[in-house]
Write an enzyme that holds these catalytic residues in place. Structure first.
Site, PDB file in Angstrom:
ATOM      1  N   SER A   1     -39.149   0.551 -97.223  1.00  0.00           N
ATOM      2  CA  SER A   1     -40.342   0.570 -96.360  1.00  0.00           C
ATOM      3  C   SER A   1     -40.280   1.700 -95.356  1.00  0.00           C
ATOM      4  O   SER A   1     -41.319   2.213 -94.932  1.00  0.00           O
ATOM      5  CB  SER A   1     -40.431  -0.717 -95.547  1.00  0.00           C
ATOM      6  OG  SER A   1     -40.264  -1.836 -96.329  1.00  0.00           O
TER       7      SER A   1
ATOM      8  N   ASN B   1     -46.283   2.263 -92.825  1.00  0.00           N
ATOM      9  CA  ASN B   1     -45.570   1.621 -91.719  1.00  0.00           C
ATOM     10  C   ASN B   1     -45.569   2.450 -90.449  1.00  0.00           C
ATOM     11  O   ASN B   1     -45.446   1.903 -89.355  1.00  0.00           O
ATOM     12  CB  ASN B   1     -44.154   1.253 -92.149  1.00  0.00           C
ATOM     13  CG  ASN B   1     -44.170   0.005 -92.998  1.00  0.00           C
ATOM     14  OD1 ASN B   1     -44.969  -0.895 -92.748  1.00  0.00           O
ATOM     15  ND2 ASN B   1     -43.338  -0.057 -94.013  1.00  0.00           N
TER      16      ASN B   1
ATOM     17  N   GLU C   1     -47.438   3.235-102.523  1.00  0.00           N
ATOM     18  CA  GLU C   1     -47.237   4.510-101.836  1.00  0.00           C
ATOM     19  C   GLU C   1     -46.104   5.272-102.545  1.00  0.00           C
ATOM     20  O   GLU C   1     -44.993   4.758-102.641  1.00  0.00           O
ATOM     21  CB  GLU C   1     -46.847   4.186-100.394  1.00  0.00           C
ATOM     22  CG  GLU C   1     -46.710   5.346 -99.453  1.00  0.00           C
ATOM     23  CD  GLU C   1     -46.708   4.835 -98.000  1.00  0.00           C
ATOM     24  OE1 GLU C   1     -45.914   3.928 -97.667  1.00  0.00           O
ATOM     25  OE2 GLU C   1     -47.508   5.351 -97.203  1.00  0.00           O
TER      26      GLU C   1
ATOM     27  N   HIS D   1     -43.259   2.599-103.202  1.00  0.00           N
ATOM     28  CA  HIS D   1     -43.359   1.587-102.148  1.00  0.00           C
ATOM     29  C   HIS D   1     -44.491   0.611-102.474  1.00  0.00           C
ATOM     30  O   HIS D   1     -45.660   0.864-102.155  1.00  0.00           O
ATOM     31  CB  HIS D   1     -43.586   2.312-100.804  1.00  0.00           C
ATOM     32  CG  HIS D   1     -43.645   1.408 -99.626  1.00  0.00           C
ATOM     33  ND1 HIS D   1     -44.238   1.773 -98.438  1.00  0.00           N
ATOM     34  CD2 HIS D   1     -43.191   0.147 -99.427  1.00  0.00           C
ATOM     35  CE1 HIS D   1     -44.146   0.766 -97.587  1.00  0.00           C
ATOM     36  NE2 HIS D   1     -43.520  -0.221 -98.165  1.00  0.00           N
TER      37      HIS D   1
HETATM   38  N1  LIG Z   1     -41.035  -7.852 -97.811  1.00  0.00           N
HETATM   39  C1  LIG Z   1     -41.958  -6.914 -97.634  1.00  0.00           C
HETATM   40  O1  LIG Z   1     -43.053  -7.163 -97.100  1.00  0.00           O
HETATM   41  C2  LIG Z   1     -41.702  -5.509 -98.124  1.00  0.00           C
HETATM   42  C3  LIG Z   1     -42.795  -4.675 -98.382  1.00  0.00           C
HETATM   43  C4  LIG Z   1     -42.563  -3.395 -98.878  1.00  0.00           C
HETATM   44  C5  LIG Z   1     -41.257  -2.951 -99.078  1.00  0.00           C
HETATM   45  N2  LIG Z   1     -40.210  -3.786 -98.792  1.00  0.00           N
HETATM   46  C6  LIG Z   1     -38.858  -3.283 -99.036  1.00  0.00           C
HETATM   47  O2  LIG Z   1     -38.399  -3.817-100.273  1.00  0.00           O
HETATM   48  C7  LIG Z   1     -36.977  -4.005-100.223  1.00  0.00           C
HETATM   49  C8  LIG Z   1     -36.663  -5.454-100.518  1.00  0.00           C
HETATM   50  O3  LIG Z   1     -37.279  -6.261 -99.553  1.00  0.00           O
HETATM   51  P1  LIG Z   1     -37.486  -7.825 -99.791  1.00  0.00           P
HETATM   52  O4  LIG Z   1     -38.480  -8.277 -98.772  1.00  0.00           O
HETATM   53  O5  LIG Z   1     -37.702  -8.113-101.235  1.00  0.00           O
HETATM   54  O6  LIG Z   1     -36.042  -8.369 -99.364  1.00  0.00           O
HETATM   55  P2  LIG Z   1     -35.346  -9.753 -99.785  1.00  0.00           P
HETATM   56  O7  LIG Z   1     -34.342 -10.019 -98.735  1.00  0.00           O
HETATM   57  O8  LIG Z   1     -36.369 -10.788-100.123  1.00  0.00           O
HETATM   58  O9  LIG Z   1     -34.598  -9.373-101.144  1.00  0.00           O
HETATM   59  C9  LIG Z   1     -33.558  -8.439-101.230  1.00  0.00           C
HETATM   60  C10 LIG Z   1     -32.664  -8.876-102.369  1.00  0.00           C
HETATM   61  O10 LIG Z   1     -31.741  -7.816-102.643  1.00  0.00           O
HETATM   62  C11 LIG Z   1     -30.517  -8.435-102.994  1.00  0.00           C
HETATM   63  N3  LIG Z   1     -29.430  -7.467-102.909  1.00  0.00           N
HETATM   64  C12 LIG Z   1     -28.701  -7.078-101.848  1.00  0.00           C
HETATM   65  N4  LIG Z   1     -27.772  -6.168-102.216  1.00  0.00           N
HETATM   66  C13 LIG Z   1     -27.922  -5.989-103.548  1.00  0.00           C
HETATM   67  C14 LIG Z   1     -27.267  -5.207-104.532  1.00  0.00           C
HETATM   68  N5  LIG Z   1     -26.250  -4.417-104.195  1.00  0.00           N
HETATM   69  N6  LIG Z   1     -27.694  -5.271-105.807  1.00  0.00           N
HETATM   70  C15 LIG Z   1     -28.726  -6.081-106.137  1.00  0.00           C
HETATM   71  N7  LIG Z   1     -29.389  -6.855-105.264  1.00  0.00           N
HETATM   72  C16 LIG Z   1     -28.980  -6.816-103.989  1.00  0.00           C
HETATM   73  C17 LIG Z   1     -30.404  -9.603-102.028  1.00  0.00           C
HETATM   74  O11 LIG Z   1     -29.455 -10.539-102.502  1.00  0.00           O
HETATM   75  C18 LIG Z   1     -31.836 -10.130-102.035  1.00  0.00           C
HETATM   76  O12 LIG Z   1     -32.045 -11.107-103.044  1.00  0.00           O
HETATM   77  C19 LIG Z   1     -36.528  -3.525 -98.836  1.00  0.00           C
HETATM   78  O13 LIG Z   1     -36.127  -2.187 -98.913  1.00  0.00           O
HETATM   79  C20 LIG Z   1     -37.819  -3.676 -98.009  1.00  0.00           C
HETATM   80  O14 LIG Z   1     -37.853  -2.797 -96.907  1.00  0.00           O
HETATM   81  C21 LIG Z   1     -40.397  -5.062 -98.331  1.00  0.00           C
END
Ligand SMILES: NC(=O)c1ccc[n+]([C@@H]2O[C@H](COP(=O)([O-])OP(=O)(O)OC[C@H]3O[C@@H](n4cnc5c(N)ncnc54)[C@H](O)[C@@H]3O)[C@@H](O)[C@H]2O)c1
Length: 284
Positions: free
Chosen positions: A121, A192, A154, A142
């Site tokens: 993000s 963001n 994005e 993104h």
């Molecule tokens: N949640 C949102 O609204 C949103 C929106 C856009 C982008 N993002 C981005 O997407 C990414 C994920 O966010 P999320 O909300 O899904 O987080 P989340 O916490 O729901 O999920 C992340 C997952 O990654 C896993 N993980 C950690 N280390 C790992 C590894 N080495 N190998 C494989 N899996 C691993 C964790 O166990 C977890 O299940 C982040 O970079 C976040 O900034 C999130």
């Protein structure tokens, strides 16, 4: 050159975003392998996919049955299971050192022609790719939350991202039924960089007694035609996620991005929004 023919997509992380990305890729007909660090997390990602597919099927929004779509998705805890993927999308924790480690491992596992995308993000694509031999094949893809519902993606172009990697990122997002726009690799990208200070200012306005939380949300919804006001949206995103994103922007861009006092206190109190049942509002 990068591989243009994509049949199999790897997803790293089976959380909110990873499970959503796996679901839309399988819905578009791709074979998918999702990797998380333990089996329970993979299973929990599958539960979210099943729930979401059922809801879409109930609304007649799927061309195939949930079971047919679901069969295209494999789960794994082994990163090397992504070796035969034609594209990998990383959606693990928003932490630069975690992402760097994952990309270094992916570089060892995937063919050199495979594009490695990140769903970050706010982190820099250039920083994530900085220790790789082939940073030209790294790009930001993104997706927005919830991935199956939100139309926009994005595409973020790092310093070293090649033209063919960038083209592939736009192309694959469109194959998944999304519409793209592009951002340079500047803090927060387009979305963001603009959204987080808007949410932050909503929290400050509430904390400084400008209006009640309902009136702040109503003012922005009715007055500017956005679907959700800043406090409701913050609860949906997660206050910890908002704080982390704002802190990254503050570090990179200075004082105008300083996180609101009340945002920090709420996160410290464990009131993270919808996911913990309470944030600015209470949830069942
Ligand atoms: N949640 C949102 O609204 C949103 C929106 C856009 C982008 N993002 C981005 O997407 C990414 C994920 O966010 P999320 O909300 O899904 O987080 P989340 O916490 O729901 O999920 C992340 C997952 O990654 C896993 N993980 C950690 N280390 C790992 C590894 N080495 N190998 C494989 N899996 C691993 C964790 O166990 C977890 O299940 C982040 O970079 C976040 O900034 C999130």
């Amino acid at each position: 050159m990068v591989r243009e023919s994509i049949d199999r997509i790897g997803v790293v992380g089976a959380g909110t975003m990873g499970s959503g990305i796996a679901q839309v890729a399988a819905t578009a007909g791709y074979d998918v392998v999702v990797r998380d660090i333990d089996t329970e997390l993979v299973e929990s990602g599958f539960d979210s996919i099943d729930d979401s597919l059922e809801r879409l099927a109930d609304r007649d929004d799927l061309a195939e049955s949930p079971a047919t779509i679901r069969e295209r998705i494999e789960g794994t805890t082994a990163l090397k299971a992504l070796a035969d993927c034609d594209l990998v999308v990383e959606a693990a924790l928003e932490d630069l050192s975690v992402k760097r480690d994952i990309f270094e491992e992916l570089e060892g596992v995937c063919e050199p022609s495979v594009v490695l995308a990140t769903n970050t993000s706010t982190l820099s694509i250039t920083s994530i790719a900085s220790s790789l031999d082939r940073p030209d094949r790294v790009v930001g893809l993104h997706f927005m939350n919830p991935v199956p519902i939100m139309e926009g993606v994005e595409v973020v172009v790092g310093e070293k991202t090649s033209g063919s990697t960038r083209e592939l990122a736009h192309g694959i997002a469109e194959e998944l039924g999304k519409t793209t726009w592009e951002s340079d690799d500047k803090p927060g990208f387009v979305t963001n960089r603009i959204l987080m200070p808007w949410i932050n200012e909503g929290i400050r306005a509430y904390d400084e007694g400008v209006a009640t939380k309902d009136d702040i949300d109503a003012g922005m919804e009715l007055g500017t035609n956005v679907p959700m006001g800043p406090l409701t949206l913050a609860d949906h995103i997660g206050l910890d996620v908002c704080l982390h994103a704002t802190e990254t922007l503050h570090e990179e861009l200075g004082d105008r991005y300083r996180p609101a006092y009340l945002l920090k206190r709420k996160v410290e109190a464990g009131e993270l929004g919808k996911k913990t049942g309470s944030g600015f509002y209470e949830y069942e």
